[in-house]
Scaffold this motif. Sequence first.
Motif, PDB file in Angstrom:
ATOM      1  N   VAL A   1      45.999  51.298  85.029  1.00  0.00           N
ATOM      2  CA  VAL A   1      46.014  50.489  83.767  1.00  0.00           C
ATOM      3  C   VAL A   1      44.959  50.928  82.920  1.00  0.00           C
ATOM      4  O   VAL A   1      43.758  50.985  83.411  1.00  0.00           O
ATOM      5  N   GLU A   2      45.476  51.299  81.731  1.00  0.00           N
ATOM      6  CA  GLU A   2      44.224  51.821  80.822  1.00  0.00           C
ATOM      7  C   GLU A   2      44.717  51.370  79.416  1.00  0.00           C
ATOM      8  O   GLU A   2      45.868  51.456  78.962  1.00  0.00           O
ATOM      9  N   HIS A   3      43.723  51.074  78.604  1.00  0.00           N
ATOM     10  CA  HIS A   3      43.952  51.035  77.069  1.00  0.00           C
ATOM     11  C   HIS A   3      43.510  52.282  76.544  1.00  0.00           C
ATOM     12  O   HIS A   3      44.152  52.657  75.325  1.00  0.00           O
ATOM     13  N   ASN A   4      42.860  53.241  76.865  1.00  0.00           N
ATOM     14  CA  ASN A   4      42.399  54.611  76.607  1.00  0.00           C
ATOM     15  C   ASN A   4      43.446  55.604  76.683  1.00  0.00           C
ATOM     16  O   ASN A   4      43.786  56.205  77.780  1.00  0.00           O
ATOM     17  N   MET A   5      43.972  55.773  75.583  1.00  0.00           N
ATOM     18  CA  MET A   5      45.453  56.615  75.724  1.00  0.00           C
ATOM     19  C   MET A   5      45.136  58.042  76.013  1.00  0.00           C
ATOM     20  O   MET A   5      45.749  58.683  76.594  1.00  0.00           O
ATOM     21  N   GLU A   6      44.037  58.543  75.515  1.00  0.00           N
ATOM     22  CA  GLU A   6      43.816  59.775  75.781  1.00  0.00           C
ATOM     23  C   GLU A   6      43.556  59.929  77.078  1.00  0.00           C
ATOM     24  O   GLU A   6      44.102  60.904  77.987  1.00  0.00           O
ATOM     25  N   PHE A   7      42.653  58.992  77.868  1.00  0.00           N
ATOM     26  CA  PHE A   7      42.544  59.101  79.219  1.00  0.00           C
ATOM     27  C   PHE A   7      43.854  58.939  79.979  1.00  0.00           C
ATOM     28  O   PHE A   7      44.103  59.712  80.961  1.00  0.00           O
ATOM     29  N   VAL A   8      44.701  57.904  79.430  1.00  0.00           N
ATOM     30  CA  VAL A   8      45.969  58.071  80.242  1.00  0.00           C
ATOM     31  C   VAL A   8      46.995  59.191  80.225  1.00  0.00           C
ATOM     32  O   VAL A   8      47.332  59.848  81.244  1.00  0.00           O
ATOM     33  N   MET A   9      47.094  59.570  79.110  1.00  0.00           N
ATOM     34  CA  MET A   9      48.003  60.809  78.937  1.00  0.00           C
ATOM     35  C   MET A   9      47.413  61.956  79.390  1.00  0.00           C
ATOM     36  O   MET A   9      48.340  62.611  79.891  1.00  0.00           O
ATOM     37  N   GLY A  10      46.032  62.239  79.296  1.00  0.00           N
ATOM     38  CA  GLY A  10      45.544  63.216  80.060  1.00  0.00           C
ATOM     39  C   GLY A  10      45.694  63.425  81.533  1.00  0.00           C
ATOM     40  O   GLY A  10      45.744  64.547  82.068  1.00  0.00           O
TER      41      GLY A  10
END
Lengths: 293, 355, 275
Positions: free
Chosen positions: C196-205
């Motif tokens: 679960v994350e709000h950090n989009m860059e982190f998740v998408m990467g």
Amino acid sequence: MGTELAKAVVDGVLTGGVYALMAAGLTLIFGVMEIINIAQGIMVVLGAYLSYTLQVHAGIDPFVGLLITIPVMFLIGVVIEWGFIRRLASRDRTALSILVTFAVAIIIEGILTQFYSADLHTLDAWYVERSIHVAGFYLPYIYVFGFGLAVVLLGALYLFIYRSRTGYSIRASMQNRTGAQLIGIDIDRVAAVTFGIGAAATAVGGMVYGATNTFNPDSGYDLISRLLVIVVLGGLGSIGGALVAAVVTLVIEDVTAVLWSPVWSSTVFFGVLVLVLLVRPSGLFGARAVRAQ
Amino acid sequence: MTVADAPVAQQAPDDRGTDPLSAPGFRLARRSVVVLALLCAVGFPFVFTNPATTSIAFFTLLYAAAASAWNLFSGYSGYMALGNAVFYGSGAYFMADVTTHLNERGGTMIFAWVPAAGLFAGLVAVPVGWLALRTRRHTFVVVTIAIFFIFQLLAYNLQSVTHGSAGIELPLPPWTAATYNDPFYAAALVVAVIAVIASWAVRRSHFGLQLLAIRDDEDRARGLGVRTGRVKLTAFVLSGVITGMCGAIYAYYLGSVYPPFAFEAIFDLTVALMAFLGGLGTVAGPVVGALLLEPLQQYLTLQFTAAGLSLILFGALFLAVIGFLPQGIVPSLGQLLRRLLRWRRTAASGPEATR
Amino acid sequence: MTALLEVCGLAKSYGGLQALSECSLSVEQGSIAGLIGPNGSGKTTLFNVVTGFERADAGSVLLDGREITNAPPGRIGALGVGRTFQLTRVFGRLTLLENLMVGRAGVPRSRHRELYSDARCLDLLDFVGLSGSARVPAGELSYGQRKMVELAMVLAQEPRVILLDEPAGGINPLLIGQMGERIRELNRRGVTFLVVEHNMEFVMGLCEVVWVMERGAVIAHGDPEQVRGDPRVLDAYLGGAVDDDADDDVHDGDATDATDADDEAGHGRREGAAR
């Protein structure tokens, strides 16, 4: 037997009302500040002694004397809160508060013993001896007056908490301490007022207790144990719960005295708590009293 | 890219990694202190033969044991139990009942009943603990207090078992006044040693670790698989067993048990205060607390016969301890030492080593 | 590929508030799955229910085909589901080593020596870069370091799937990178993840599959590109807060065919929810 039983119930309700007032103060303090004021019991005794002193040395009727003792106890409560409670660290706050207030209670007991010795005293007035004759019962006036006063004050407390500005602050603090601070509520003031209210309740309770029992500084233990049982039974933080619990336990105790034996009635009083906790560990209304973080 | 290539991965070692107080030198020092203390305790009654002194020493050891027992549950788990007097009194009454029913003669053999009294108190602790531990932390304290009052009332009312306010007399030992205290002192010493060993063993064990985890974050501990209910109850019962043994010895020493003496509200506050003063959750803390407080308490009751004043002083002392030494003596000393040692170490290795 | 963790039609309400309704998702064995959604969409509640900290009102949770719905959290942990928390929960007064050792209670006795030997514990701390602080109380560490400790605690029980609740939240960018690295490394060794994350860059990467929740239900799923362009997802976020830690250049182009109004609202929201 029937009339005795009925009388026991009525007695239980009347005394229950007074205990409800004192327990309400205790549970309110927990609800707002998350601390358990073990000194509530000895403060009741202090209230009794204050009323006694006013009566014996100034000839003031105990009920009238309340006009003095209530503000005095309120101030004492504020001082205790400011002096000892406020400085408590936030971690393990509740546990520490128990020890601190226990220590404060011991100190108050010591002071009372020094000034008044361990002799038993009681308050005397016309309404203690005389009873009103109602529907075949003889009810001592003191019980009726005490109950009436307790009801009036509980009503006033309700209005205060649900209709006044300060009461609004109190309720907000009860539900969310940090949130309340964020919208500008002075938590310190709220804490002081709440504690003061709890103390004021003991002034009234003390007067009635002093008039209906003989007391000495040692009486604090019995009182606090009962108040704690009532508060836990009703659910910590729930005023309505304290009300119900107070009446229920005192009625059961008085009825037990009639039906079984006076010797066991106080044990049963505590036993009720044990029974309820077996079924509902958080008290009768405990779930509702849980605070949101 | 692997983990090994990740930059700034490792914490600077040693500066914070090792505890200077666990260095071999200190370990030896600690062990020597313990041995020395034990030798002193054993030799005490031979050097200080005055019964008044040995009496104070007796109570000190007894409270050291009781405070350690209290700490074993409340200190390690964080659940403040203010009803241990229940076990103290249960042990006392068991001792009294058994010795009088069996018509024992006074003497050293009576002490053989002490462990049985402890076990009895432990049996009492099982349902009491089970009930009390069903509640949240805040309610738990109140429940233990309520249970205490129930037991006190039972002591007054269960006439057949406890003889109510009349109390029970225990057999009188045949020892002379001069050495009367000595066997009691020995018994108290034995229980104190047992209590400290139990404290220490629990602290080092995985069981103790689970307790400490419960103290810090019970839900998280449960999530990790700790059987919190079982762990708490075990510690509670263990605490009760030791406290019960203390009560049994106390009863024999007094010669009789009455409800207000056996079930005494101040007892709980006293042991809690000792543990707090010495250091909640440590092994040595309760012992240190008892060593400091019990002689003081005995002295105060002798000097200030006015009961009121001693109460005021006691309460004030308690507040002072909580206010100024919230951590307790032993941890505070430990922190002080650590800071001193780290300061000396960094000063010795030169300014470049400091970050 | 089989689904290691499956959630079917999960429902959970608190009084009048429906936190989860008809929530279903599945995580393939050996994958790294992401779970995103605006605040209040029920992500943490889902974690709580899956790991047994809360009871489900309806629906089921399956681990490798076995039903684990409403099992006690200790049991679920023992079955191989690990979990970290949004606000790190470590045992502050215990040392790092001790923190790890607590979890030993959750594995069968036969595996104690294998999983919880001193050497392995130190290895785990080494993996998260904290072996030098093995005997430091956890409470003395920084927030980011405590997050790493939490990860080590979870790893000690040798889980098959790890649910990470905002692993990159509130820590500095350097540490975020390390976190991502470790997740990848563990995944290479066979651990499945749901992040679960709000950090989009982190998740998408990081994630191969991304699930999107809104108001207690799953509204979309697919690989990062699909999800990013999905109008339902954009719609969900326009009403909520999106935390783009990265600079504008990464995302500007991707918001693409959305209208100007969407763009503006998206930009306006960027300052929100920085946790």
